[in-house]
Design an enzyme around this catalytic site. Structure first.
Site, short mmCIF file in Angstrom:
data_model
loop_
_atom_site.label_atom_id
_atom_site.label_comp_id
_atom_site.label_asym_id
_atom_site.label_seq_id
_atom_site.Cartn_x
_atom_site.Cartn_y
_atom_site.Cartn_z
N ARG A 176 43.08 62.31 55.28
CA ARG A 176 43.81 61.12 54.82
C ARG A 176 44.33 61.29 53.40
O ARG A 176 45.26 60.59 52.98
CB ARG A 176 42.94 59.87 54.99
CG ARG A 176 42.77 59.49 56.47
CD ARG A 176 41.94 58.24 56.63
NE ARG A 176 40.58 58.40 56.19
CZ ARG A 176 39.58 58.90 56.94
NH1 ARG A 176 39.81 59.25 58.18
NH2 ARG A 176 38.38 59.03 56.44
N GLU A 180 25.43 63.89 53.40
CA GLU A 180 24.17 63.19 53.56
C GLU A 180 23.27 63.95 54.54
O GLU A 180 22.08 64.11 54.31
CB GLU A 180 24.44 61.77 54.07
CG GLU A 180 23.31 60.83 53.77
CD GLU A 180 23.69 59.39 54.08
OE1 GLU A 180 24.88 59.13 54.32
OE2 GLU A 180 22.77 58.56 54.10
P1 AMP Z 1 32.29 61.76 49.74
O1 AMP Z 1 32.39 63.26 49.67
O2 AMP Z 1 30.90 61.31 50.07
O3 AMP Z 1 32.82 61.10 48.48
O4 AMP Z 1 33.17 61.28 50.97
C1 AMP Z 1 34.53 61.16 50.83
C2 AMP Z 1 35.25 61.62 52.07
O5 AMP Z 1 34.64 61.11 53.26
C3 AMP Z 1 36.66 61.08 52.06
O6 AMP Z 1 37.53 62.15 52.40
C4 AMP Z 1 36.69 59.96 53.07
O7 AMP Z 1 37.81 60.10 53.92
C5 AMP Z 1 35.41 60.10 53.87
N1 AMP Z 1 34.57 58.89 53.86
C6 AMP Z 1 33.33 58.79 53.34
N2 AMP Z 1 32.80 57.59 53.54
C7 AMP Z 1 33.74 56.87 54.19
C8 AMP Z 1 33.80 55.52 54.69
N3 AMP Z 1 32.78 54.66 54.54
N4 AMP Z 1 34.94 55.11 55.30
C9 AMP Z 1 35.98 55.97 55.45
N5 AMP Z 1 35.97 57.25 55.02
C10 AMP Z 1 34.87 57.71 54.39
#
Ligand code: AMP
Length: 183
Positions: free
Chosen positions: A70, A107
């Protein structure tokens, strides 16, 4: 400006875009509250508002890095608006030529992202774009790739910040901008 019918605004939504983000519980797995941006993408006025706001945050850059997938959707029009090129950070195995790689923890488990080695020139100022900032691991991995190629991370801009997951702390070395904030 997109506003709710009752005119209500929350302070994490200065642009009035939150009504076009749908919360989907337990997707893609139990316990995750997925923030679905497809209604926002499907609204021309809201999409323009979001892209313009992301592009305004860091006007003096040499290229935009979009994070699969995205981040590509938002990164491409931001790059177009600023008149700079778009660099892709992709999941492992999808780029055809020589790459640099970064591993990061999820996670549960781990993930790897890649960038072409010639995608960024030393000294280039780069804006990293993604849809959601959650724990910050994905954006931190993208920043690591930019820096390994000698680029400078001028900023990280996301549509949505899940503030409670404290991704911003993992990105403390960089300016971070988010348009919509959720606790
Ligand atoms: P992070 O690495 O934990 O910051 O996760 C970010 C990535 O995971 C992004 O590319 C988001 O598209 C996806 N992502 C993580 N959590 C969500 C969520 N609750 N809703 C939608 N996309 C998420």
């Amino acid at each position: 400006m997109v506003t709710e019918a009752d005119g209500g605004q929350d302070k994490g939504d200065a642009l009035g875009l939150k009504p076009l983000v749908r919360d989907v519980p337990d997707f893609p797995q139990a316990g995750i509250l997925f923030r679905d941006i497809t209604p926002l993408l499907g609204n021309g006025q809201a999409l323009r508002t979001a892209v313009d706001a992301l592009a305004r945050a860091y006007p003096n850059i040499d290229s935009v890095v979009g994070i699969e997938s995205r981040g590509f959707i938002l990164g491409a029009p931001v790059a177009y608006a600023l008149g700079v090129g778009l660099v892709l950070v992709r999941k492992l195995g999808r780029l055809p030529r020589a790459t640099v790689r970064a591993d990061y923890a999820l996670e549960y488990g781990a993930n790897t992202v890649e960038m072409h080695t010639d995608a960024i020139l030393p000294g280039e100022r780069v804006l990293i774009i993604d849809d959601v900032l959650a724990t910050g691991g994905t954006a931190a991995a993208a920043a690591e790739l930019v820096e390994r190629l000698g680029g400078e991370v001028a900023g990280i801009a996301v549509l949505i910040e899940l503030v409670g997951l404290r991704g911003r702390e993992k990105l403390a070395d960089y300016p971070v901008t988010s348009l919509l904030k959720y606790e």
